[in-house]
Write a protein that holds these residues in place. Structure first.
Motif, PDB file in Angstrom:
ATOM      1  N   ALA A 107      48.431  39.120  44.946  1.00 44.75           N
ATOM      2  CA  ALA A 107      49.001  38.302  43.866  1.00 44.75           C
ATOM      3  C   ALA A 107      47.944  37.383  43.251  1.00 44.75           C
ATOM      4  CB  ALA A 107      50.170  37.473  44.394  1.00 44.75           C
ATOM      5  N   ARG A 108      46.917  37.030  44.017  1.00 37.72           N
ATOM      6  CA  ARG A 108      45.870  36.117  43.544  1.00 37.72           C
ATOM      7  C   ARG A 108      44.580  36.842  43.165  1.00 37.72           C
ATOM      8  NH1 ARG A 108      47.341  34.219  48.474  1.00 37.72           N
ATOM      9  NH2 ARG A 108      45.260  34.561  49.284  1.00 37.72           N
ATOM     10  N   TRP A 109      44.511  38.137  43.417  1.00 34.84           N
ATOM     11  CA  TRP A 109      43.281  38.903  43.219  1.00 34.84           C
ATOM     12  C   TRP A 109      42.902  38.930  41.744  1.00 34.84           C
ATOM     13  CZ3 TRP A 109      39.566  40.704  46.238  1.00 34.84           C
ATOM     14  CH2 TRP A 109      38.719  41.713  45.780  1.00 34.84           C
ATOM     15  N   VAL A 110      41.673  38.554  41.469  1.00 36.76           N
ATOM     16  CA  VAL A 110      41.132  38.639  40.116  1.00 36.76           C
ATOM     17  C   VAL A 110      40.521  40.025  39.974  1.00 36.76           C
ATOM     18  CG1 VAL A 110      39.424  37.704  38.522  1.00 36.76           C
ATOM     19  CG2 VAL A 110      40.660  36.163  40.075  1.00 36.76           C
ATOM     20  N   ARG A 111      40.880  40.732  38.900  1.00 38.17           N
ATOM     21  CA  ARG A 111      40.399  42.108  38.703  1.00 38.17           C
ATOM     22  C   ARG A 111      38.902  42.192  38.998  1.00 38.17           C
ATOM     23  NH1 ARG A 111      41.365  47.072  37.118  1.00 38.17           N
ATOM     24  NH2 ARG A 111      39.992  48.136  35.672  1.00 38.17           N
ATOM     25  N   HIS A 112      38.528  43.242  39.703  1.00 37.69           N
ATOM     26  CA  HIS A 112      37.139  43.453  40.123  1.00 37.69           C
ATOM     27  C   HIS A 112      36.720  44.857  39.715  1.00 37.69           C
ATOM     28  CE1 HIS A 112      33.585  43.536  42.651  1.00 37.69           C
ATOM     29  NE2 HIS A 112      33.825  42.298  43.039  1.00 37.69           N
ATOM     30  N   THR A 113      35.517  45.008  39.209  1.00 38.97           N
ATOM     31  CA  THR A 113      35.073  46.322  38.740  1.00 38.97           C
ATOM     32  C   THR A 113      34.780  47.290  39.885  1.00 38.97           C
ATOM     33  OG1 THR A 113      32.796  45.527  38.605  1.00 38.97           O
ATOM     34  CG2 THR A 113      34.120  45.452  36.575  1.00 38.97           C
ATOM     35  N   HIS A 114      34.682  46.788  41.123  1.00 40.28           N
ATOM     36  CA  HIS A 114      34.309  47.652  42.245  1.00 40.28           C
ATOM     37  C   HIS A 114      35.319  47.657  43.386  1.00 40.28           C
ATOM     38  CE1 HIS A 114      30.569  46.988  40.060  1.00 40.28           C
ATOM     39  NE2 HIS A 114      30.294  48.220  40.446  1.00 40.28           N
ATOM     40  N   ALA A 115      36.480  47.058  43.177  1.00 42.33           N
ATOM     41  CA  ALA A 115      37.466  46.970  44.257  1.00 42.33           C
ATOM     42  C   ALA A 115      38.868  46.803  43.686  1.00 42.33           C
ATOM     43  CB  ALA A 115      37.144  45.802  45.174  1.00 42.33           C
ATOM     44  N   GLU A 156      33.060  37.911  46.101  1.00 47.15           N
ATOM     45  CA  GLU A 156      31.673  37.570  45.733  1.00 47.15           C
ATOM     46  C   GLU A 156      30.682  38.583  46.312  1.00 47.15           C
ATOM     47  OE1 GLU A 156      30.557  35.244  43.652  1.00 47.15           O
ATOM     48  OE2 GLU A 156      32.611  34.593  43.234  1.00 47.15           O
ATOM     49  N   ALA A 157      30.866  38.975  47.572  1.00 52.00           N
ATOM     50  CA  ALA A 157      29.958  39.947  48.192  1.00 52.00           C
ATOM     51  C   ALA A 157      30.014  41.279  47.450  1.00 52.00           C
ATOM     52  CB  ALA A 157      30.322  40.140  49.666  1.00 52.00           C
ATOM     53  N   LEU A 158      31.211  41.704  47.078  1.00 49.28           N
ATOM     54  CA  LEU A 158      31.360  42.967  46.353  1.00 49.28           C
ATOM     55  C   LEU A 158      30.755  42.879  44.955  1.00 49.28           C
ATOM     56  CD1 LEU A 158      34.984  43.897  47.469  1.00 49.28           C
ATOM     57  CD2 LEU A 158      32.826  44.863  48.326  1.00 49.28           C
ATOM     58  N   ALA A 159      30.852  41.722  44.321  1.00 53.85           N
ATOM     59  CA  ALA A 159      30.232  41.525  43.006  1.00 53.85           C
ATOM     60  C   ALA A 159      28.710  41.598  43.123  1.00 53.85           C
ATOM     61  CB  ALA A 159      30.665  40.185  42.410  1.00 53.85           C
ATOM     62  N   GLN A 160      28.202  41.133  44.237  1.00 54.25           N
ATOM     63  CA  GLN A 160      26.747  41.135  44.450  1.00 54.25           C
ATOM     64  C   GLN A 160      26.218  42.541  44.729  1.00 54.25           C
ATOM     65  OE1 GLN A 160      25.459  38.273  47.359  1.00 54.25           O
ATOM     66  NE2 GLN A 160      23.467  39.247  47.609  1.00 54.25           N
ATOM     67  N   VAL A 161      26.888  43.294  45.595  1.00 58.06           N
ATOM     68  CA  VAL A 161      26.357  44.605  46.010  1.00 58.06           C
ATOM     69  C   VAL A 161      26.899  45.774  45.178  1.00 58.06           C
ATOM     70  CG1 VAL A 161      25.894  43.818  48.352  1.00 58.06           C
ATOM     71  CG2 VAL A 161      28.040  44.978  47.860  1.00 58.06           C
ATOM     72  N   ARG A 162      28.037  45.602  44.494  1.00 59.95           N
ATOM     73  CA  ARG A 162      28.607  46.567  43.557  1.00 59.95           C
ATOM     74  C   ARG A 162      28.761  47.980  44.137  1.00 59.95           C
ATOM     75  NH1 ARG A 162      26.739  44.773  37.920  1.00 59.95           N
ATOM     76  NH2 ARG A 162      26.743  46.998  37.567  1.00 59.95           N
ATOM     77  N   GLU A 164      29.724  51.632  44.745  1.00 56.68           N
ATOM     78  CA  GLU A 164      30.123  52.749  43.879  1.00 56.68           C
ATOM     79  C   GLU A 164      30.430  53.961  44.734  1.00 56.68           C
ATOM     80  OE1 GLU A 164      30.599  52.890  40.657  1.00 56.68           O
ATOM     81  OE2 GLU A 164      29.839  50.926  40.100  1.00 56.68           O
ATOM     82  N   PRO A 165      31.295  54.830  44.277  1.00 62.49           N
ATOM     83  CA  PRO A 165      32.082  54.754  43.044  1.00 62.49           C
ATOM     84  C   PRO A 165      33.261  53.800  43.214  1.00 62.49           C
ATOM     85  CG  PRO A 165      32.661  56.745  44.226  1.00 62.49           C
ATOM     86  CD  PRO A 165      31.555  56.087  45.007  1.00 62.49           C
ATOM     87  N   ALA A 166      33.641  53.182  42.116  1.00 63.45           N
ATOM     88  CA  ALA A 166      34.800  52.286  42.128  1.00 63.45           C
ATOM     89  C   ALA A 166      36.061  53.115  42.392  1.00 63.45           C
ATOM     90  CB  ALA A 166      34.902  51.547  40.795  1.00 63.45           C
ATOM     91  N   PRO A 167      37.023  52.573  43.136  1.00 60.22           N
ATOM     92  CA  PRO A 167      38.211  53.347  43.524  1.00 60.22           C
ATOM     93  C   PRO A 167      39.337  53.381  42.503  1.00 60.22           C
ATOM     94  CG  PRO A 167      38.304  51.194  44.520  1.00 60.22           C
ATOM     95  CD  PRO A 167      36.988  51.268  43.778  1.00 60.22           C
ATOM     96  N   HIS A 168      39.203  52.680  41.395  1.00 60.46           N
ATOM     97  CA  HIS A 168      40.320  52.486  40.464  1.00 60.46           C
ATOM     98  C   HIS A 168      40.979  53.792  40.006  1.00 60.46           C
ATOM     99  CE1 HIS A 168      37.866  48.870  40.352  1.00 60.46           C
ATOM    100  NE2 HIS A 168      38.954  48.213  39.991  1.00 60.46           N
ATOM    101  N   ALA A 169      40.217  54.708  39.453  1.00 59.21           N
ATOM    102  CA  ALA A 169      40.796  55.937  38.899  1.00 59.21           C
ATOM    103  C   ALA A 169      41.413  56.803  40.006  1.00 59.21           C
ATOM    104  CB  ALA A 169      39.733  56.727  38.133  1.00 59.21           C
TER     105      ALA A 169
END
Length: 179
Positions: A107-115, A156-162, A164-169
């Motif tokens: 509920a508090r998660w801010v959208r992340h490009t890698h998670a 923050e750790a995931l934003a730093q190491v990024r 891949e591949p992102a799991p979204h799709a």
């Protein structure tokens, strides 16, 4: 001050009042069904069986990332931050890490490009506590009863190491959800 005996209800009268206020017979309180599910889950985990549980509630939510080299670097960062990373499950078949995070994190998660963070109504299968190696999902970092992975430092750790591949799709296709 003591209440005179003649004005105190008897134990039988108190029990009758409790029974009457509990509602219809054979209809458990809503929270009792949840408690029973949690107890069954804990017994299954203790018996060292894989156990499917509902996310959210009072247990945990899950953050999903790839399980590649970058994600392993995030585990190393969380080891430093937490003095040993909280529980992480690796799913070699899908190439994902499942990071167990505090309940209501989704509920508090801010959208992340890698998670992606998921909570109720989704479920996860926890591997038995003694499974610590592939080929099936296993505990990359074993579950300890006293900790989960903190969401802020993980984000923050995931934003730093990024990783891949992102799991979204893949998650959207598998679960039929918008991520």
């Amino acid at each position: 001050m003591t209440v005179p005996t003649e004005t105190r209800p008897s134990s039988a009268e108190m029990m009758q009042h409790l029974v009457e206020s509990a509602g219809a017979a054979r209809q458990p309180a809503a929270d009792m069904a949840d408690l029973a599910e949690v107890i069954r889950t804990l017994l299954a985990v203790e018996a060292r069986r894989d156990t499917r549980i509902r996310l959210g509630g009072n247990l945990f939510d899950v953050v999903i990332t790839s399980s590649g080299l970058q994600a392993r670097s995030a585990v190393a960062l969380m080891d430093e931050i937490q003095g040993g990373c909280g529980p992480v499950i690796e799913d070699p078949e899908n190439g994902w890490f499942y990071w167990l995070v505090p309940p209501a994190s989704s509920a508090r998660w801010v959208r992340h490009t890698h998670a992606v963070c998921l909570g109720a109504p989704h479920t996860i299968t926890l591997p038995s506590l003694n499974r610590t190696a592939p080929p099936r999902p296993y505990w990359f970092r074993p579950s300890a009863s006293d900790r989960l992975v903190p969401v802020g430092p993980l984000w923050e750790a995931l934003a730093q190491v990024r990783p891949e591949p992102a799991p979204h799709a893949a998650l959207a296709a598998q679960l039929g959800i918008a991520t």
